[in-house]
Write a protein that holds these residues in place. Sequence first.
Motif, short mmCIF file in Angstrom:
data_model
loop_
_atom_site.label_atom_id
_atom_site.label_comp_id
_atom_site.label_asym_id
_atom_site.label_seq_id
_atom_site.Cartn_x
_atom_site.Cartn_y
_atom_site.Cartn_z
N SER A 148 0.79 -1.23 -0.09
CA SER A 148 -0.06 0.22 -0.66
C SER A 148 1.11 1.02 0.31
O SER A 148 1.60 1.52 1.44
CB SER A 148 -0.57 -0.17 1.22
N ASN A 149 0.92 2.18 -1.17
CA ASN A 149 1.56 3.55 -1.12
C ASN A 149 3.46 3.43 -0.58
O ASN A 149 3.43 3.80 -0.11
CB ASN A 149 0.76 4.19 -0.38
N GLY A 150 3.66 3.01 -1.86
CA GLY A 150 5.15 1.80 -1.07
C GLY A 150 5.22 1.33 -0.03
O GLY A 150 6.25 1.50 0.58
N GLU A 151 4.25 0.96 1.15
CA GLU A 151 4.39 0.06 2.08
C GLU A 151 4.60 -1.39 1.78
O GLU A 151 3.68 -1.86 1.49
CB GLU A 151 3.94 0.92 3.31
N LYS A 197 9.07 0.74 3.89
CA LYS A 197 8.85 1.66 2.93
C LYS A 197 9.78 0.31 1.96
O LYS A 197 11.23 0.34 1.83
CB LYS A 197 9.07 2.49 3.54
N GLU A 199 11.20 0.02 -2.46
CA GLU A 199 10.70 0.24 -3.82
C GLU A 199 11.75 -0.28 -4.89
O GLU A 199 12.82 -1.00 -4.09
CB GLU A 199 11.46 2.25 -4.23
#
Length: 181
Positions: free
Chosen positions: A97-100, A122, A124
């Motif tokens: 969710s949203n880079g997590e 977190k 990426e």
Amino acid sequence: MKKLIFSAFIATALCVSSCGKDDDNGGGSTSIKGDWYYHTVYGDYNGNGKNIRWSTPDNCAKQSYRSFSDTQMKFEWYRRDGSGCKYTPFYYDYTLSNGEIIHSIASNSPNGTKGQKMNSFKYEIKGKELILRFTNNLGIPEVDILHKKGVDYSYLDPLVGLWELTKIEAGGTTYPAGTPA
């Protein structure tokens, strides 16, 4: 003739631009699914909060990896234990969710308290590398850089990265690193 040269210039620019986009992820998949091995870690491995630095994994940690499927992340963890490596796997249910990465210990995990929510990571994927940022169980920020199994990383610049001083040469004499001057 000017139109022909201008058209050739535009075609070349488009070709270079599209090739550059492929190179951003190495031309490969940026899917988190698969097996990811530890390459470089930023953290404190003495547990005292005073030795926070970039390091390469030791021989035990090099065996560790994170395996992502659709809903489960398996952490196949090997840690130094005396003169050998101790295998302590953990399995997590996770969502992105949203880079997590939000995760909790799975019901089929061989270790840990089933259902326990963990600190989120977190994440990426950059240049085919998985980068995880989180606060470890000692409350110390950590960054893990992982490489995906079966992916060619030869495109990475060999001069960029962690370098370790192993010897010093002075006045015709070679000293091992750490030797008093």
